[in-house]
Scaffold this active site. Structure first.
Site, PDB file in Angstrom:
ATOM      1  N   SER A 116       7.436 -25.776 -15.870  1.00 47.67           N
ATOM      2  CA  SER A 116       8.040 -24.612 -14.968  1.00 47.67           C
ATOM      3  C   SER A 116       7.750 -23.317 -15.440  1.00 47.67           C
ATOM      4  CB  SER A 116       9.387 -24.842 -14.650  1.00 47.67           C
ATOM      5  OG  SER A 116      10.119 -24.497 -15.817  1.00 47.67           O
ATOM      6  N   GLN A 171       0.325 -40.124 -16.198  1.00 48.32           N
ATOM      7  CA  GLN A 171       1.120 -39.419 -17.310  1.00 48.32           C
ATOM      8  C   GLN A 171       2.454 -39.826 -17.471  1.00 48.32           C
ATOM      9  OE1 GLN A 171       0.935 -35.226 -17.081  1.00 48.32           O
ATOM     10  NE2 GLN A 171       0.763 -35.010 -19.377  1.00 48.32           N
ATOM     11  N   GLY A 172       3.076 -40.339 -18.375  1.00 49.97           N
ATOM     12  CA  GLY A 172       4.101 -40.869 -18.524  1.00 49.97           C
ATOM     13  C   GLY A 172       5.256 -39.844 -19.284  1.00 49.97           C
ATOM     14  N   TYR A 173       5.497 -38.539 -18.921  1.00 46.24           N
ATOM     15  CA  TYR A 173       6.294 -37.627 -19.575  1.00 46.24           C
ATOM     16  C   TYR A 173       7.607 -37.312 -19.174  1.00 46.24           C
ATOM     17  CZ  TYR A 173       1.998 -35.949 -22.542  1.00 46.24           C
ATOM     18  OH  TYR A 173       1.097 -35.623 -23.564  1.00 46.24           O
ATOM     19  N   SER A 174       7.534 -36.844 -17.957  1.00 45.15           N
ATOM     20  CA  SER A 174       8.843 -36.251 -17.479  1.00 45.15           C
ATOM     21  C   SER A 174       9.778 -37.290 -17.260  1.00 45.15           C
ATOM     22  CB  SER A 174       8.639 -35.489 -16.099  1.00 45.15           C
ATOM     23  OG  SER A 174       8.001 -34.481 -16.297  1.00 45.15           O
ATOM     24  N   GLU A 205      -5.271 -29.912 -20.511  1.00 46.05           N
ATOM     25  CA  GLU A 205      -4.861 -29.824 -19.158  1.00 46.05           C
ATOM     26  C   GLU A 205      -5.370 -28.744 -18.245  1.00 46.05           C
ATOM     27  OE1 GLU A 205      -1.104 -30.995 -16.192  1.00 46.05           O
ATOM     28  OE2 GLU A 205      -0.608 -30.203 -18.262  1.00 46.05           O
TER      29      GLU A 205
END
Length: 374
Positions: free
Chosen positions: A357, A122-125, A240
Site C-alpha cells: 500500500s 503468490q501466496g503472501y497476503s 517484482e
C-alpha cells in the site's frame, strides 16, 4: 539486427493467424479474457525464445542485458500483444529460484516456466497480514518427509488458473514477525487446497481466497533454509518491479490517449480545470519514464518503493480523470458491461493497495532511503 528490431519483426509476424484475436486481451481488470488463447501464446513465446530473456542461457534464457529486456517489453506493449499469463513465474518466482534454489530445484521448476507450461501465483497476503506481511499466520510443519500446511491466503491473483503457488508461512512454533518464516513451493492441485474467487468492483474475479487445510508438499519444496523465508520473500518483491515497468508505462500511455480522445469528443477538453489535469497527467507520465530509466538496475533498492508509490497514485488519478471527462454518461453502465474508462476508474482504486500500500511505501522511503526514525 538489434534485439529490439528482432522483437518488433517477430511480434508483427506472429500476432496473426491463430493469434490475431489475442491482441489487446487481458490486463488489470480483464484477466478473464481469452485465457486459453493467451496460454497458447505463452507457450508459443517460449518455443521461440521470447520468455525469460534475462535468465542464464543454461536455463533457456538469453542472458539479455537490462536494456535489451526493456526494449523487448516496450516492443511487446507497442505491438498490442496480450497480457502475459506467465508473468508471476517469469518475473517473480523464477528469478528467486535462480538466486536461492538448489540445482535440483532449478532443473525442476525453471524449464516449465520458460516454456509457458506451468503457471504460478503468490501466496503472501492474509486477512490479518496484507500490508503487514510479517504478521503471516499460515503455518507448516514437517511430517513424514512433507510440509503440512494450514491457513488462509487472500487477494491471490490468478490462483484459479495457477499450477503452483509460492507460499510464505510460519514453520517455527512460537516465532513472531520476520523470524521463523519459510518459503514453500506448493502444487495447487493438492487435496486440502481450496480456491474461492473474489468478485471485484469490475464484476470480474482475477484474485482469490486460498485455503490450506492440511495440504502437503514435499520436504524439498522449500526455497532457502527453513526460517529464512523473510529474506527470500523480500528478494521476490525486489524482482517484482523490473524491466517490464517500461512496458507497463506504454499501456498507461494508451489509456491516457483514450482519456484525451474522450475529453475532445465530450467537450471536456475545453474546460480549463480538466485541461490542466490532462496536461499534468501527460507530464507526470513522462517523468515516470525518465525516473524508471534513471533507477533501472539489476539489484534495485528502496527506490522501487518510490516508483511504485508514484505510478500507483498517478494511475488512480488517471482513473478519476477518466470518469470526469465522460461527464454524466460515465455514471451509467451499459447493459453489456463497463466501458474501458469505467473499468480503468474502478480497477485503479486498487493500485494504491496491492503490491504494498501507499502507506507502507512511504514508510519504506522514510526509513530506508531518508534514514528517518520509525
Amino acid at each position: 539486427m538489434s534485439l529490439r528490431e528482432q522483437a518488433r519483426a517477430w511480434l508483427e509476424e506472429n500476432l496473426r493467424g491463430e493469434f490475431a484475436g489475442a491482441r489487446g486481451l487481458g490486463g488489470p481488470g480483464r484477466e478473464h479474457e481469452g485465457h486459453e488463447l493467451r496460454q497458447a501464446w505463452e507457450r508459443h513465446l517460449g518455443r521461440h525464445g521470447w520468455t525469460c530473456l534475462g535468465w542464464p542461457e543454461r536455463y533457456g534464457g538469453r542472458a539479455a542485458s537490462l536494456a535489451d529486456q526493456v526494449a523487448f517489453h516496450e516492443e511487446y506493449a507497442r505491438a498490442g500483444a496480450p497480457a502475459r499469463v506467465g508473468l508471476i513465474g517469469e518475473g517473480l518466482v523464477g528469478p528467486t529460484i535462480l538466486e536461492f534454489g538448489t540445482d535440483e530445484q532449478k532443473d525442476r521448476f525453471l524449464p516449465p516456466i520458460r516454456r509457458g507450461e506451468e503457471l504460478w501465483c503468490q501466496g503472501y497476503s492474509e486477512p490479518e497480514a496484507g500490508s503487514d506481511l510479517a504478521n503471516v499466520q499460515t503455518r507448516a510443519r514437517l511430517e513424514g518427509g512433507e510440509w503440512v500446511i494450514t491457513g488462509q491466503k487472500v487477494w491471490t491473483s490468478l490462483a484459479h488458473v495457477a499450477d503452483w503457488c509460492f507460499v510464505l508461512c510460519r514453520t517455527e512454533e512460537g516465532s513472531r514477525r520476520h523470524r521463523g518464516l519459510s518459503y514453500l513451493l506448493v502444487p495447487m492441485n493438492l487435496p486440502g487446497v481450496e480456491v474461492r474467487p473474489i468478485v471485484q468492483l469490475t464484476g470480474t474475479s482475477e484474485f482469490n481466497e486460498v485455503f490450506f487445510d492440511g495440504a502437503r508438499t514435499a520436504a524439498g519444496n522449500i526455497l532457502g533454509a527453513p526460517g529464512d523465508g523473510w529474506r527470500v520473500a523480500m528478494a521476490t518483491l525486489g524482482h517484482e518491479r523490473g524491466a517490464s515497468t517500461l512496458g507497463q508505462q506504454l499501456g498507461f500511455a494508451r489509456e491516457l490517449d483514450a482519456v484525451i480522445a474522450t475529453a475532445r469528443r465530450t467537450g471536456a477538453a475545453t474546460d480549463p480545470v480538466l485541461r490542466d489535469r490532462l496536461v499534468r497527467a501527460w507530464l507526470e507520465l513522462r517523468i515516470m519514464r525518465l525516473n524508471a530509466l534513471r533507477t533501472m538496475r539489476p539489484d534495485p533498492g528502496p527506490e522501487v518503493s518510490i516508483a511504485k508509490l508514484y505510478w500507483s497514485e498517478w494511475h488512480r488519478r488517471l482513473g478519476e480523470l477518466a470518469q470526469a471527462v465522460q461527464g454524466r454518461a460515465g455514471l451509467a453502465c451499459d447493459p453489456d458491461g463497463l466501458n474501458e474508462l469505467q473499468r480503468l476508474y474502478l480497477f485503479s482504486r486498487a493500485d494504491t493497495i496491492y503490491a504494498g500500500s501507499s502507506e507502507i511505501q512511504r514508510n519504506i522511503i522514510a526509513e530506508r532511503t531518508l534514514g528517518l526514525p520509525r
